[in-house]
Enzyme design. Sequence first.
Site, PDB file in Angstrom:
ATOM      1  N   GLY A  37      14.110  40.729  24.817  1.00  0.00           N
ATOM      2  CA  GLY A  37      13.936  42.147  24.735  1.00  0.00           C
ATOM      3  C   GLY A  37      12.486  42.716  24.275  1.00  0.00           C
ATOM      4  O   GLY A  37      12.152  43.740  24.191  1.00  0.00           O
ATOM      5  N   TYR A  52      14.259  51.527  38.265  1.00  0.00           N
ATOM      6  CA  TYR A  52      14.356  52.065  36.953  1.00  0.00           C
ATOM      7  C   TYR A  52      13.312  52.881  36.618  1.00  0.00           C
ATOM      8  O   TYR A  52      13.112  53.314  35.637  1.00  0.00           O
ATOM      9  CB  TYR A  52      14.124  51.014  35.868  1.00  0.00           C
ATOM     10  CG  TYR A  52      14.665  49.581  36.113  1.00  0.00           C
ATOM     11  CD1 TYR A  52      16.148  49.301  35.811  1.00  0.00           C
ATOM     12  CD2 TYR A  52      14.053  48.332  36.292  1.00  0.00           C
ATOM     13  CE1 TYR A  52      16.678  48.104  35.947  1.00  0.00           C
ATOM     14  CE2 TYR A  52      14.608  47.251  36.551  1.00  0.00           C
ATOM     15  CZ  TYR A  52      15.932  46.965  36.141  1.00  0.00           C
ATOM     16  OH  TYR A  52      16.742  45.961  36.292  1.00  0.00           O
ATOM     17  N   PRO A 101      13.039  35.502  24.674  1.00  0.00           N
ATOM     18  CA  PRO A 101      12.272  36.514  25.707  1.00  0.00           C
ATOM     19  C   PRO A 101      12.216  36.141  27.006  1.00  0.00           C
ATOM     20  O   PRO A 101      12.256  34.882  27.193  1.00  0.00           O
ATOM     21  CB  PRO A 101      11.057  36.691  24.857  1.00  0.00           C
ATOM     22  CG  PRO A 101      11.023  35.307  24.144  1.00  0.00           C
ATOM     23  CD  PRO A 101      12.285  34.850  23.869  1.00  0.00           C
ATOM     24  N   ARG A 159      11.581  47.294  40.654  1.00  0.00           N
ATOM     25  CA  ARG A 159      11.615  47.885  39.220  1.00  0.00           C
ATOM     26  C   ARG A 159      11.109  49.338  39.227  1.00  0.00           C
ATOM     27  O   ARG A 159      12.090  50.089  38.728  1.00  0.00           O
ATOM     28  CB  ARG A 159      10.692  47.085  38.204  1.00  0.00           C
ATOM     29  CG  ARG A 159      10.824  45.600  38.029  1.00  0.00           C
ATOM     30  CD  ARG A 159       9.914  45.036  36.805  1.00  0.00           C
ATOM     31  NE  ARG A 159      10.770  45.491  35.458  1.00  0.00           N
ATOM     32  CZ  ARG A 159      10.184  46.552  34.856  1.00  0.00           C
ATOM     33  NH1 ARG A 159       8.914  46.843  35.086  1.00  0.00           N
ATOM     34  NH2 ARG A 159      10.790  47.157  33.708  1.00  0.00           N
ATOM     35  N   CYS A 166      12.435  51.597  54.828  1.00  0.00           N
ATOM     36  CA  CYS A 166      13.138  52.739  55.407  1.00  0.00           C
ATOM     37  C   CYS A 166      13.641  53.740  54.550  1.00  0.00           C
ATOM     38  O   CYS A 166      14.756  54.096  55.009  1.00  0.00           O
ATOM     39  CB  CYS A 166      13.830  52.285  56.642  1.00  0.00           C
ATOM     40  SG  CYS A 166      15.226  51.146  55.844  1.00  0.00           S
ATOM     41  N   GLU A 167      13.363  54.038  53.356  1.00  0.00           N
ATOM     42  CA  GLU A 167      14.085  54.838  52.382  1.00  0.00           C
ATOM     43  C   GLU A 167      13.015  55.632  51.473  1.00  0.00           C
ATOM     44  O   GLU A 167      12.079  55.000  51.194  1.00  0.00           O
ATOM     45  CB  GLU A 167      14.659  53.758  51.440  1.00  0.00           C
ATOM     46  CG  GLU A 167      15.826  52.955  51.930  1.00  0.00           C
ATOM     47  CD  GLU A 167      16.913  52.522  51.260  1.00  0.00           C
ATOM     48  OE1 GLU A 167      17.318  52.930  49.829  1.00  0.00           O
ATOM     49  OE2 GLU A 167      17.458  51.397  51.277  1.00  0.00           O
TER      50      GLU A 167
HETATM   51  N1  LLP Z   1      19.098  37.040  27.185  1.00  0.00           N
HETATM   52  C1  LLP Z   1      19.826  37.462  27.810  1.00  0.00           C
HETATM   53  C2  LLP Z   1      21.353  37.383  27.495  1.00  0.00           C
HETATM   54  C3  LLP Z   1      19.451  38.836  28.901  1.00  0.00           C
HETATM   55  O1  LLP Z   1      20.332  39.079  29.410  1.00  0.00           O
HETATM   56  C4  LLP Z   1      18.239  39.019  28.942  1.00  0.00           C
HETATM   57  C5  LLP Z   1      18.016  39.947  29.975  1.00  0.00           C
HETATM   58  C6  LLP Z   1      17.231  38.245  28.016  1.00  0.00           C
HETATM   59  C7  LLP Z   1      17.797  37.337  27.198  1.00  0.00           C
HETATM   60  C8  LLP Z   1      15.768  38.406  28.367  1.00  0.00           C
HETATM   61  O2  LLP Z   1      15.609  39.754  28.055  1.00  0.00           O
HETATM   62  P1  LLP Z   1      14.005  40.137  28.151  1.00  0.00           P
HETATM   63  O3  LLP Z   1      13.206  39.509  26.911  1.00  0.00           O
HETATM   64  O4  LLP Z   1      13.109  39.843  29.443  1.00  0.00           O
HETATM   65  O5  LLP Z   1      13.760  41.585  28.141  1.00  0.00           O
HETATM   66  N2  LLP Z   1      15.500  43.685  35.282  1.00  0.00           N
HETATM   67  C9  LLP Z   1      15.004  44.339  34.159  1.00  0.00           C
HETATM   68  C10 LLP Z   1      15.430  43.475  32.998  1.00  0.00           C
HETATM   69  C11 LLP Z   1      17.066  43.095  32.822  1.00  0.00           C
HETATM   70  C12 LLP Z   1      16.956  42.347  31.594  1.00  0.00           C
HETATM   71  C13 LLP Z   1      18.350  41.537  31.594  1.00  0.00           C
HETATM   72  N3  LLP Z   1      18.669  40.590  30.482  1.00  0.00           N
HETATM   73  C14 LLP Z   1      13.636  44.901  34.220  1.00  0.00           C
HETATM   74  O6  LLP Z   1      13.089  44.503  35.103  1.00  0.00           O
HETATM   75  O7  LLP Z   1      13.314  45.590  33.162  1.00  0.00           O
END
Ligand code: LLP
Length: 424
Positions: free
Chosen positions: A236, A322, A280, A318, A352-353
Amino acid sequence: MSDIRSRYTDSLHFFGKHSPAELVEKWGFPLYVYNENVLRARCRELKALSSHAGYMVNYSVKANANPVLLGIIREEGLVVDAMSPGELYLDRMAGFAPSEILYIANNISQQEMRHALDAGLLISVDSLSQLETLGRINKGGRVMVRFNPGIGAGHHQKVITAGKETKFGVTPDLLDDVLAICRAHDMQLAGINHHIGSLFMEADGYIAAAEVLLHLAERLPAAVLHGMSVIDFGGGFGIPYHKYENQPRLDMDDLGRKLHALISGWAEKTGYTGRFLVEPGRYVVAECGIILSPVNNVKYNGDTCYVGTDVGFNVLARPAMYDSFHDVEIYAGPAGASHREDKEQTIVGNICESGDILAKKRLLPAMHEGDILGILDAGAYGFSMSSSYTQRCRCAEVLIAADGQARLIRRRETPEDLARCYAV
Ligand code: LLP
């Protein structure tokens, strides 16, 4: 040819010995370009968060699974997760040993569990029924359980992965049931994990959630706690997407101080000798990746100036998914760099959207056909979420190595690739 808005990449020598125009000419467009130095720097920052002996960084491969990048991440001493057979395959291809891959499962089939077990991986399950299923096929084995700490966080409702409104994890009130199922199948609870959501910019929420997970660990019988080898606080970690507004970075010194104090103090208090993982994805790879693509078209519909490119939501999902912000650089094409006053422009793709919008109503120097755009911070959840919608081939990926030389690390797909799986 001089560049119009390139201060950020200039300061990093992002494109090494090449210009964006050369890269696009050689490898076509849209083109994902990654910078090795930036990637290594992010890995090192994360590794430096704590010097506790059991502290490790578990890169979450869903953000970007290119095996060349995974190889660099491995060289930097990170370990990885996998959440699908495909990720597991690419992790192995990059050289990670089974003991360096954690399978973080969510609603997977028994067949997929077997696949991960056969590969020698520790699996994290996130419900009592998945624990039961795994117990039946893995009697006497090891398991990890994902808990839901009740605290969620994230940049968008769709990426908050804890709290009552989400599908993830086992709630802490079910801890006794978890232990009973483990006992019934003679399984060792080898670890616990959580992931509260994606993109925090301040340490406190992450640390508070980590404390909740550690409190839960304290409720485990001493023999279980001392047999455990992994406590994983999830990912995160946010990055500043607003590069040209000098958005502050996540304060890694502050986060490191708090995380280190928490885990080393807790390990001392409880006698826990296993690993502590952070997980991360985005922080590792987002900033090392940029998408290059030329402007194909500039037009007005009413008062709105639309700048048309090949970067549809098939290339970068993205913004459409989002409403995410990605900053944009502009490298001058044949029109040159002169007389570029700022004006409001909406950058769109070729899908096409009407939701195919990359950047809405941005005040940027006027763009012209033939300019090349750089879409910043596209290394995480960029290529990995790209698709072949409208049967456009997925992009090529290029690495700017530490010596500034560019090399292809994934060739552009061809129509033959698209056709390969059909049984005609
Ligand atoms: N661990 C687990 C169990 C997860 O589900 C995720 C991300 C991470 C670690 C890594 O999270 P990060 O550090 O990248 O925030 N597609 C979205 C983000 C979806 C994240 C899903 N899970 C975007 O483009 O913002």
